[in-house]
Design a protein around this motif. Structure first.
Motif, PDB file in Angstrom:
ATOM      1  N   MET A   1      80.434 -51.172 -39.035  1.00  0.00           N
ATOM      2  CA  MET A   1      80.913 -52.069 -40.081  1.00  0.00           C
ATOM      3  C   MET A   1      81.038 -53.496 -39.547  1.00  0.00           C
ATOM      4  N   ALA A   2      81.529 -53.637 -38.322  1.00  0.00           N
ATOM      5  CA  ALA A   2      81.628 -54.970 -37.718  1.00  0.00           C
ATOM      6  C   ALA A   2      80.242 -55.579 -37.520  1.00  0.00           C
ATOM      7  N   THR A   3      79.255 -54.743 -37.207  1.00  0.00           N
ATOM      8  CA  THR A   3      77.889 -55.241 -37.057  1.00  0.00           C
ATOM      9  C   THR A   3      77.371 -55.812 -38.365  1.00  0.00           C
ATOM     10  N   ALA A   4      77.575 -55.074 -39.458  1.00  0.00           N
ATOM     11  CA  ALA A   4      77.096 -55.532 -40.763  1.00  0.00           C
ATOM     12  C   ALA A   4      77.769 -56.840 -41.165  1.00  0.00           C
ATOM     13  N   VAL A   5      79.086 -56.921 -41.003  1.00  0.00           N
ATOM     14  CA  VAL A   5      79.809 -58.133 -41.387  1.00  0.00           C
ATOM     15  C   VAL A   5      79.445 -59.294 -40.462  1.00  0.00           C
ATOM     16  N   SER A   6      79.268 -59.023 -39.172  1.00  0.00           N
ATOM     17  CA  SER A   6      78.901 -60.078 -38.225  1.00  0.00           C
ATOM     18  C   SER A   6      77.525 -60.649 -38.531  1.00  0.00           C
ATOM     19  N   VAL A   7      76.585 -59.783 -38.864  1.00  0.00           N
ATOM     20  CA  VAL A   7      75.236 -60.249 -39.218  1.00  0.00           C
ATOM     21  C   VAL A   7      75.298 -61.122 -40.462  1.00  0.00           C
ATOM     22  N   LEU A   8      76.060 -60.687 -41.452  1.00  0.00           N
ATOM     23  CA  LEU A   8      76.221 -61.493 -42.656  1.00  0.00           C
ATOM     24  C   LEU A   8      76.861 -62.843 -42.328  1.00  0.00           C
ATOM     25  N   GLY A   9      77.877 -62.823 -41.474  1.00  0.00           N
ATOM     26  CA  GLY A   9      78.515 -64.076 -41.070  1.00  0.00           C
ATOM     27  C   GLY A   9      77.569 -64.981 -40.311  1.00  0.00           C
ATOM     28  N   ALA A  10      76.737 -64.407 -39.438  1.00  0.00           N
ATOM     29  CA  ALA A  10      75.775 -65.212 -38.675  1.00  0.00           C
ATOM     30  C   ALA A  10      74.749 -65.863 -39.603  1.00  0.00           C
ATOM     31  N   VAL A  11      74.305 -65.117 -40.609  1.00  0.00           N
ATOM     32  CA  VAL A  11      73.366 -65.690 -41.575  1.00  0.00           C
ATOM     33  C   VAL A  11      74.024 -66.841 -42.330  1.00  0.00           C
ATOM     34  N   LEU A  12      75.270 -66.662 -42.750  1.00  0.00           N
ATOM     35  CA  LEU A  12      75.983 -67.728 -43.442  1.00  0.00           C
ATOM     36  C   LEU A  12      76.152 -68.948 -42.541  1.00  0.00           C
ATOM     37  N   MET A  13      76.417 -68.732 -41.253  1.00  0.00           N
ATOM     38  CA  MET A  13      76.564 -69.836 -40.310  1.00  0.00           C
ATOM     39  C   MET A  13      75.274 -70.638 -40.206  1.00  0.00           C
TER      40      MET A  13
ATOM     41  N   GLY B   1      61.194 -59.573 -25.668  1.00  0.00           N
ATOM     42  CA  GLY B   1      59.916 -59.560 -26.363  1.00  0.00           C
ATOM     43  C   GLY B   1      59.542 -60.898 -26.971  1.00  0.00           C
ATOM     44  N   LEU B   2      60.533 -61.670 -27.406  1.00  0.00           N
ATOM     45  CA  LEU B   2      60.273 -62.971 -28.024  1.00  0.00           C
ATOM     46  C   LEU B   2      60.812 -64.113 -27.164  1.00  0.00           C
ATOM     47  N   ARG B   3      60.868 -63.923 -25.880  1.00  0.00           N
ATOM     48  CA  ARG B   3      61.500 -64.924 -25.007  1.00  0.00           C
ATOM     49  C   ARG B   3      60.781 -66.269 -25.038  1.00  0.00           C
ATOM     50  N   ARG B   4      59.461 -66.272 -25.112  1.00  0.00           N
ATOM     51  CA  ARG B   4      58.727 -67.539 -25.126  1.00  0.00           C
ATOM     52  C   ARG B   4      59.001 -68.311 -26.419  1.00  0.00           C
ATOM     53  N   GLN B   5      58.956 -67.600 -27.534  1.00  0.00           N
ATOM     54  CA  GLN B   5      59.196 -68.271 -28.816  1.00  0.00           C
ATOM     55  C   GLN B   5      60.640 -68.746 -28.939  1.00  0.00           C
ATOM     56  N   LEU B   6      61.592 -67.909 -28.536  1.00  0.00           N
ATOM     57  CA  LEU B   6      63.001 -68.285 -28.629  1.00  0.00           C
ATOM     58  C   LEU B   6      63.322 -69.448 -27.698  1.00  0.00           C
ATOM     59  N   PHE B   7      62.718 -69.449 -26.514  1.00  0.00           N
ATOM     60  CA  PHE B   7      62.953 -70.546 -25.582  1.00  0.00           C
ATOM     61  C   PHE B   7      62.387 -71.849 -26.131  1.00  0.00           C
ATOM     62  N   ALA B   8      61.192 -71.783 -26.727  1.00  0.00           N
ATOM     63  CA  ALA B   8      60.579 -72.993 -27.279  1.00  0.00           C
ATOM     64  C   ALA B   8      61.441 -73.586 -28.388  1.00  0.00           C
ATOM     65  N   VAL B   9      61.956 -72.748 -29.259  1.00  0.00           N
ATOM     66  CA  VAL B   9      62.806 -73.233 -30.343  1.00  0.00           C
ATOM     67  C   VAL B   9      64.126 -73.770 -29.805  1.00  0.00           C
TER      68      VAL B   9
ATOM     69  N   LEU C   1      63.160 -67.820 -36.485  1.00  0.00           N
ATOM     70  CA  LEU C   1      63.591 -67.567 -35.113  1.00  0.00           C
ATOM     71  C   LEU C   1      65.050 -67.962 -34.909  1.00  0.00           C
ATOM     72  N   ASN C   2      65.479 -69.055 -35.540  1.00  0.00           N
ATOM     73  CA  ASN C   2      66.892 -69.429 -35.468  1.00  0.00           C
ATOM     74  C   ASN C   2      67.769 -68.349 -36.105  1.00  0.00           C
ATOM     75  N   LEU C   3      67.308 -67.831 -37.220  1.00  0.00           N
ATOM     76  CA  LEU C   3      68.057 -66.777 -37.903  1.00  0.00           C
ATOM     77  C   LEU C   3      68.099 -65.510 -37.051  1.00  0.00           C
ATOM     78  N   LEU C   4      66.997 -65.200 -36.404  1.00  0.00           N
ATOM     79  CA  LEU C   4      66.951 -64.024 -35.536  1.00  0.00           C
ATOM     80  C   LEU C   4      67.883 -64.190 -34.340  1.00  0.00           C
ATOM     81  N   THR C   5      67.948 -65.393 -33.786  1.00  0.00           N
ATOM     82  CA  THR C   5      68.867 -65.649 -32.677  1.00  0.00           C
ATOM     83  C   THR C   5      70.310 -65.442 -33.112  1.00  0.00           C
ATOM     84  N   ALA C   6      70.651 -65.954 -34.292  1.00  0.00           N
ATOM     85  CA  ALA C   6      72.017 -65.793 -34.803  1.00  0.00           C
ATOM     86  C   ALA C   6      72.347 -64.317 -35.037  1.00  0.00           C
ATOM     87  N   ILE C   7      71.401 -63.572 -35.599  1.00  0.00           N
ATOM     88  CA  ILE C   7      71.631 -62.142 -35.851  1.00  0.00           C
ATOM     89  C   ILE C   7      71.778 -61.393 -34.531  1.00  0.00           C
ATOM     90  N   THR C   8      70.956 -61.732 -33.551  1.00  0.00           N
ATOM     91  CA  THR C   8      71.052 -61.084 -32.243  1.00  0.00           C
ATOM     92  C   THR C   8      72.384 -61.384 -31.582  1.00  0.00           C
TER      93      THR C   8
END
Length: 300
Positions: A63-75, A148-156, A173-180
């Motif tokens: 449940m904390a994962t679901a709410v945290s992901v939603l919060g990260a997207v809102l951020m 797996g996405l280290r090059r793309q995430l580092f570039a961004v 990629l920014n959204l994926l970083t926040a979700i991660t």
């Protein structure tokens, strides 16, 4: 070792290793993006998920994962569109997350402030088998994304405009970083606690940067520091009966201080050696300065 004779310590040590790997793995991108306190904000939001988990009688980690992901997207949405009032919106999101967690857990029939405290500051004895399963699944997701996405995430993380020009999906990629980052917070909350997880995401990276400026080396050193301090803090907590989250964070800060003290004289020595070499006429790099009206092309 008698510590391995107990099932709850076996679970706690496994969770500690996974936290030590995932937190710095995500933190290195947050540090590059100058969003070092993002984990702290997500931790506040995750409190609502923990409270909802108790209220709905479901696993608080999921449940904390679901709410945290939603919060990260809102951020991230606030960061994109909330140019003028973004800081106020983020403040309301963070404080609302804390208040929601306290309210829901007190409304839950089996919830209490004592339950919430174990999630805020970590608790070794309360890590259950279902928690370990959830942590393993979430940690696998974090490792796959960060490696797996280290090059793309580092570039961004380095330069969003340049990454956009090269054709990378910057917003995705920014959204994926926040979700991660949100997933990492929930991975770490059973060991370090929601209020202290941000330190484990940032300080090992800052410590690793004292020894290396290479991204790959910094990544590896930060993860090594993370695993060392989480295992060390967990073992110390068992034998000395001290809070695990606070112990891990203090060990992390100690590692930063020690590596800084080690790196400073080495950096000065290298600087003196470079200055001496330049004074003696030895070139620091294999490059020939071009004179006016003359162009020098190397490796073309």
């Amino acid at each position: 070792m008698d510590i391995l004779e107990y099932a709850f310590m076996q679970r706690a040590l496994l969770a500690a290793v996974l936290v030590g790997i995932t937190a710095p793995a995500v933190g290195i991108y947050l540090v590059q993006r100058r969003q070092a306190l993002m984990g702290d904000g997500i931790g506040h939001v995750a409190m609502t998920g923990v409270g909802l988990g108790f209220l709905l009688s479901t696993n608080p980690v999921w449940m904390a994962t679901a709410v945290s992901v939603l919060g990260a997207v809102l951020m991230e949405l606030i960061r994109w569109y909330g140019k003028t009032r973004g800081d106020i919106a983020l403040a309301m999101l963070f404080y609302g997350g804390m208040a929601g967690g306290v309210m829901f857990i007190n409304l839950a029939p089996t919830g209490s402030n004592a339950n919430l405290t174990s999630y805020l500051f970590g608790s070794l004895s309360t890590v259950s088998e279902s928690d370990v399963t959830a942590i393993c699944v979430l940690a696998a997701f974090v490792v796959l994304v960060t490696l797996g996405l280290r090059r793309q995430l580092f570039a961004v993380s380095q330069d969003e405009e340049f990454a956009r020009v090269t054709g990378l999906p910057v917003r995705a990629l920014n959204l994926l970083t926040a979700i991660t980052a949100a997933v990492t917070v929930t991975v770490a909350m059973r060991v370090v606690g929601l209020l202290l997880v941000s330190a484990l995401m940032v300080v090992p990276v800052a410590a690793a940067q004292q020894l290396s400026r290479s991204f790959a080396a910094t990544f590896a050193i930060a993860v090594a520091i993370g695993v060392s301090v989480t295992i060390g803090g967990t073992v110390t907590s068992y034998y000395q009966d001290v809070p695990p989250g606070a112990t891990i964070v203090l060990l992390t800060i100690g590692a930063f201080i020690a590596l800084t003290a080690l790196a400073t004289p080495l950096a000065r020595r290298r600087a003196r050696a470079l200055a001496a070499a330049q004074a003696a006429g030895d070139p620091a790099e294999c490059a020939i300065p071009a004179t006016r009206g003359q162009e020098t092309k190397v490796g073309v």
